[in-house]
Design an enzyme around this catalytic site. Structure first.
Site, mmCIF file in Angstrom:
data_model
loop_
_atom_site.group_PDB
_atom_site.id
_atom_site.type_symbol
_atom_site.label_atom_id
_atom_site.label_comp_id
_atom_site.label_asym_id
_atom_site.label_seq_id
_atom_site.Cartn_x
_atom_site.Cartn_y
_atom_site.Cartn_z
ATOM 1 N N HIS A 126 20.085 21.757 60.273
ATOM 2 C CA HIS A 126 20.550 21.950 58.895
ATOM 3 C C HIS A 126 21.914 22.617 58.815
ATOM 4 O O HIS A 126 22.346 23.071 57.760
ATOM 5 C CB HIS A 126 19.491 22.690 58.055
ATOM 6 C CG HIS A 126 18.444 21.741 57.562
ATOM 7 N ND1 HIS A 126 17.671 21.017 58.426
ATOM 8 C CD2 HIS A 126 18.076 21.361 56.327
ATOM 9 C CE1 HIS A 126 16.864 20.235 57.729
ATOM 10 N NE2 HIS A 126 17.088 20.423 56.445
ATOM 11 N N ASP A 140 16.427 30.540 50.764
ATOM 12 C CA ASP A 140 15.980 29.838 49.547
ATOM 13 C C ASP A 140 15.146 28.603 49.888
ATOM 14 O O ASP A 140 14.294 28.187 49.114
ATOM 15 C CB ASP A 140 17.187 29.362 48.731
ATOM 16 C CG ASP A 140 17.993 30.521 48.198
ATOM 17 O OD1 ASP A 140 17.470 31.647 48.207
ATOM 18 O OD2 ASP A 140 19.137 30.288 47.776
ATOM 19 N N GLU A 153 19.025 37.043 42.462
ATOM 20 C CA GLU A 153 20.109 36.137 42.853
ATOM 21 C C GLU A 153 20.956 35.832 41.627
ATOM 22 O O GLU A 153 20.534 36.087 40.489
ATOM 23 C CB GLU A 153 19.570 34.819 43.422
ATOM 24 C CG GLU A 153 19.106 34.925 44.857
ATOM 25 C CD GLU A 153 19.016 33.589 45.582
ATOM 26 O OE1 GLU A 153 19.333 32.530 44.986
ATOM 27 O OE2 GLU A 153 18.605 33.596 46.764
HETATM 28 P P1 FAD Z 1 20.412 24.435 63.283
HETATM 29 O O1 FAD Z 1 21.346 23.983 62.262
HETATM 30 O O2 FAD Z 1 19.702 23.399 64.044
HETATM 31 O O3 FAD Z 1 21.145 25.426 64.308
HETATM 32 C C1 FAD Z 1 22.061 26.399 63.863
HETATM 33 C C2 FAD Z 1 22.741 27.085 65.053
HETATM 34 O O4 FAD Z 1 21.811 27.921 65.713
HETATM 35 C C3 FAD Z 1 23.259 26.117 66.107
HETATM 36 O O5 FAD Z 1 24.407 26.644 66.709
HETATM 37 C C4 FAD Z 1 22.116 26.066 67.108
HETATM 38 O O6 FAD Z 1 22.570 25.736 68.402
HETATM 39 C C5 FAD Z 1 21.581 27.488 67.032
HETATM 40 N N1 FAD Z 1 20.135 27.551 67.249
HETATM 41 C C6 FAD Z 1 19.170 26.790 66.680
HETATM 42 N N2 FAD Z 1 17.961 27.190 67.103
HETATM 43 C C7 FAD Z 1 18.171 28.216 67.955
HETATM 44 C C8 FAD Z 1 17.332 29.044 68.735
HETATM 45 N N3 FAD Z 1 16.005 28.900 68.737
HETATM 46 N N4 FAD Z 1 17.907 29.999 69.500
HETATM 47 C C9 FAD Z 1 19.248 30.171 69.530
HETATM 48 N N5 FAD Z 1 20.085 29.405 68.838
HETATM 49 C C10 FAD Z 1 19.564 28.449 68.047
HETATM 50 N N6 FAD Z 1 20.738 29.924 54.886
HETATM 51 C C11 FAD Z 1 20.509 31.129 54.337
HETATM 52 O O7 FAD Z 1 20.795 32.162 54.965
HETATM 53 N N7 FAD Z 1 19.945 31.235 53.108
HETATM 54 C C12 FAD Z 1 19.565 30.150 52.386
HETATM 55 O O8 FAD Z 1 19.059 30.293 51.296
HETATM 56 C C13 FAD Z 1 19.786 28.861 52.945
HETATM 57 N N8 FAD Z 1 19.411 27.742 52.282
HETATM 58 C C14 FAD Z 1 19.647 26.518 52.830
HETATM 59 C C15 FAD Z 1 19.252 25.377 52.141
HETATM 60 C C16 FAD Z 1 19.461 24.129 52.680
HETATM 61 C C17 FAD Z 1 19.009 22.903 51.919
HETATM 62 C C18 FAD Z 1 20.129 24.005 53.922
HETATM 63 C C19 FAD Z 1 20.415 22.657 54.487
HETATM 64 C C20 FAD Z 1 20.530 25.128 54.619
HETATM 65 C C21 FAD Z 1 20.287 26.395 54.089
HETATM 66 N N9 FAD Z 1 20.654 27.558 54.764
HETATM 67 C C22 FAD Z 1 20.405 28.794 54.213
HETATM 68 C C23 FAD Z 1 21.411 27.469 56.009
HETATM 69 C C24 FAD Z 1 20.562 27.625 57.251
HETATM 70 O O9 FAD Z 1 20.240 28.986 57.419
HETATM 71 C C25 FAD Z 1 21.370 27.137 58.454
HETATM 72 O O10 FAD Z 1 21.518 25.754 58.356
HETATM 73 C C26 FAD Z 1 20.792 27.550 59.782
HETATM 74 O O11 FAD Z 1 21.626 27.016 60.768
HETATM 75 C C27 FAD Z 1 19.331 27.176 60.048
HETATM 76 O O12 FAD Z 1 19.128 25.817 60.175
HETATM 77 P P2 FAD Z 1 18.360 25.168 61.415
HETATM 78 O O13 FAD Z 1 17.116 25.911 61.727
HETATM 79 O O14 FAD Z 1 18.256 23.734 61.104
HETATM 80 O O15 FAD Z 1 19.373 25.447 62.620
#
Ligand code: FAD
Length: 517
Positions: free
Chosen positions: A96, A158, A269
């Site tokens: 994400h 969120d 918020e």
């Molecule tokens: P990814 O996008 O897959 O990874 C993010 C980063 O972390 C990459 O560099 C990856 O290599 C690294 N990573 C992933 N997993 C691990 C692990 N286990 N150990 C070490 N590194 C790792 N964020 C907020 O703070 N508040 C919000 O309200 C919020 N709302 C959102 C709503 C939507 C619809 C979306 C799309 C995103 C939102 N986000 C929010 C952002 C979200 O926190 C980030 O996208 C975050 O990166 C988590 O997504 P992911 O788990 O898919 O991680």
């Protein structure tokens, strides 16, 4: 550069292909004896998953996507990558990110969401914590903890289709963060596989340097395979309220009052919306129920191009006396200066409230705009600059909205642990600003380019005006920019990298360090 891969010239594309084949050959040998309990997938579907993210602006093909059984598999993969001169490893949470942060060009993507160990969600009722796999979705943590134990983590995002490891690598913020800090502040222990291939349990008191490095560490120091998250009793229900402001001064005054008062809401918020009838960005986006309506004729005459609302939540239980709840709501709202006639509220279960963005996702998937690009911009801005930011950016550059939500709400720096790797603006009170852009159903490249350009304009405006700000989910391409982002924390970040991932194997998609031998 929008959709990076489509900008290669035919010549450079040929060179990349040759390089890809060479690397693939040398790597095939190394992967041949990679012995893991999980699976390695070279198939088109897996590669396509590993080369996509929610942002849809970047695409980098990995060599393979790995579904680990657990932490030991993650360790095997990293130790294998260390044997090659070029291989990198990216943990992918739920992908994400918006700028390719979870990708690895010709590297190995570890699909953390598919990790078999994620199925174990262990609640300790006596000590009020839950142990969860790094690839577990927060939504699954919520459902398990609430329905089985009546407990829940304190701090959320969120939207909950995000992984535990993914948000902890950034911070994880929502309307509870003013009280409990970001999600990184309610974690007491991590199991991490470092860039040296070692599996290490760390906490505030044990291997603490690794613990704080990894929290907010942008995946640079280790892969989180397990996290211990603090719990509290979950309420049955919430009163969900929105109150509207035409004056930014009143909006920020009230938001700051609420986040600094002892007696306050459980969630605070703030949002910016357009003074128009646009269904996505305007008046209709404010009411909480279909039986409520926003009457613009009741707005003050001098209302500007944008308005603001606070979104507030008070927890309660089914056995609570409704009149006590109502009294508390009136007492808290009584201190606020919102516009008369512009108060919307509803009641729903705690779980439905935390899963509220699921409805947005469902609708966006239905119309096709969940899969189109999302050039999102997230930043933190010091309180001292938020009025000027409102005047120059919100009321001018963004006065027509971003075709999606604009969030802005205050947070308290003292609730963040400055030993973690996150960098913040200076003021004790700083604002999150999130431009959550959606495109139209079949966006032209020019539409996406315009959105990216407007984000750049916002960032440049902040720099030009000397605003004290930091990007949240930072995305930079050059070391100079990364140094500026980290400021006086750059040396610490580099030292941590030297210690825990000296060959710069991990999370290459962040583009902070380059893989070395
Ligand atoms: P990814 O996008 O897959 O990874 C993010 C980063 O972390 C990459 O560099 C990856 O290599 C690294 N990573 C992933 N997993 C691990 C692990 N286990 N150990 C070490 N590194 C790792 N964020 C907020 O703070 N508040 C919000 O309200 C919020 N709302 C959102 C709503 C939507 C619809 C979306 C799309 C995103 C939102 N986000 C929010 C952002 C979200 O926190 C980030 O996208 C975050 O990166 C988590 O997504 P992911 O788990 O898919 O991680």
């Amino acid at each position: 550069e929008v959709v990076k891969h489509s900008f290669h010239s035919p010549n450079s594309a040929r060179k990349i292909l040759v390089a890809e084949n060479d690397t693939k050959k040398s790597v095939d040998g190394i992967l041949k004896d990679l012995d893991i309990k999980g699976s390695i997938d070279y198939g088109v579907t897996a590669i396509s998953l590993g080369s996509r993210d929610f942002g849809g602006l970047y695409s980098e093909k990995p060599l393979a996507v790995i579904s680990p059984a657990g932490a030991d598999d993650v360790g095997q993969v990293i130790r294998h990558a260390l044997q090659s001169p070029t291989l990198t490893v990216a943990a992918r949470g739920n992908g994400h990110s918006v700028n390719g942060q979870a990708m690895a060009h010709l590297g190995l993507v570890i699909d953390m969401k598919s990790m078999a160990d994620n199925k174990k969600i262990d609640v300790n009722v006596n000590y009020m914590y839950v142990d969860v796999g790094g690839g577990t979705l927060w939504g699954d943590v919520l459902k398990h903890c609430v329905s089985e134990y009546g407990l829940a983590p304190k701090s959320w995002t969120d939207y909950l289709d995000l992984t535990v490891g993914g948000t902890l690598s950034n911070a994880g913020v929502s309307g509870q963060a003013f009280r409990f800090g970001p999600q990184t502040s309610s974690v007491t222990e991590l199991e991490v596989v470092t860039g040296n291939g070692e599996k290490i349990v760390c906490s505030n008191s044990q291997n603490s340097e690794l613990f704080f490095s990894v929290l907010g560490g942008l995946g640079q120091f280790g892969i989180i395979t397990r996290a211990r998250v603090l719990l509290q009793p979950a309420p049955d229900m919430v009163r969900w309220i929105r109150v509207v402001y035409s004056e930014f001064e009143d909006f920020t005054h009230d938001a700051e009052l609420l986040i600094t008062s002892q007696e306050t809401f459980n969630y605070v918020e703030g949002f910016v919306f357009v003074n128009s009838d646009d269904p996505v960005t305007g008046w209709p986006s404010v009411p909480l129920n279909s039986n409520q309506s926003f009457d613009p004729t009741l707005l003050p005459k001098k209302t500007g191009p944008v308005l603001y609302y606070l979104e507030l939540v008070l927890h309660y239980n089914n056995h609570d006396d409704p009149s006590t709840l109502n009294m508390m709501v009136e007492k808290l709202l009584g201190k606020l200066k919102y516009l008369e006639h512009f108060r919307f509220e509803t009641n729903l279960t705690y779980m439905d409230f935390l899963l509220r963005v699921d409805h947005v996702e469902e609708a966006a998937r239905g119309s096709g705009i969940w899969a189109t690009p999302h050039p999102w911009l997230n930043m933190f801005i010091s309180k001292k600059d938020i009025d000027a930011f409102n005047r120059i950016v919100l009321q001018n550059i963004l006065k027509s909205g971003v075709n999606g939500p604009i969030l802005t709400y205050p947070l308290l720096r003292s609730k963040w642990d400055n030993r973690s790797s996150v960098v913040l603006p200076q003021d004790e009170i700083f604002y999150l600003v999130a431009l959550l852009r959606f495109t139209h159903t079949h966006p032209k490249e020019s539409e996406i380019k315009q959105m990216v350009a407007q984000n750049q304009e916002v960032v440049q405006t902040c720099i030009k005006n000397g605003f004290d700000f930091k990007l949240y989910f930072p995305h930079y391409e050059s070391t100079v920019e990364w140094k500026r982002h980290f400021g006086d924390q750059w040396e610490r970040f580099v030292d941590r990298k030297r210690q825990f991932d000296p060959k710069a194997i991990l999370a290459p998609g962040q583009k902070i360090f380059t893989r070395n031998h």
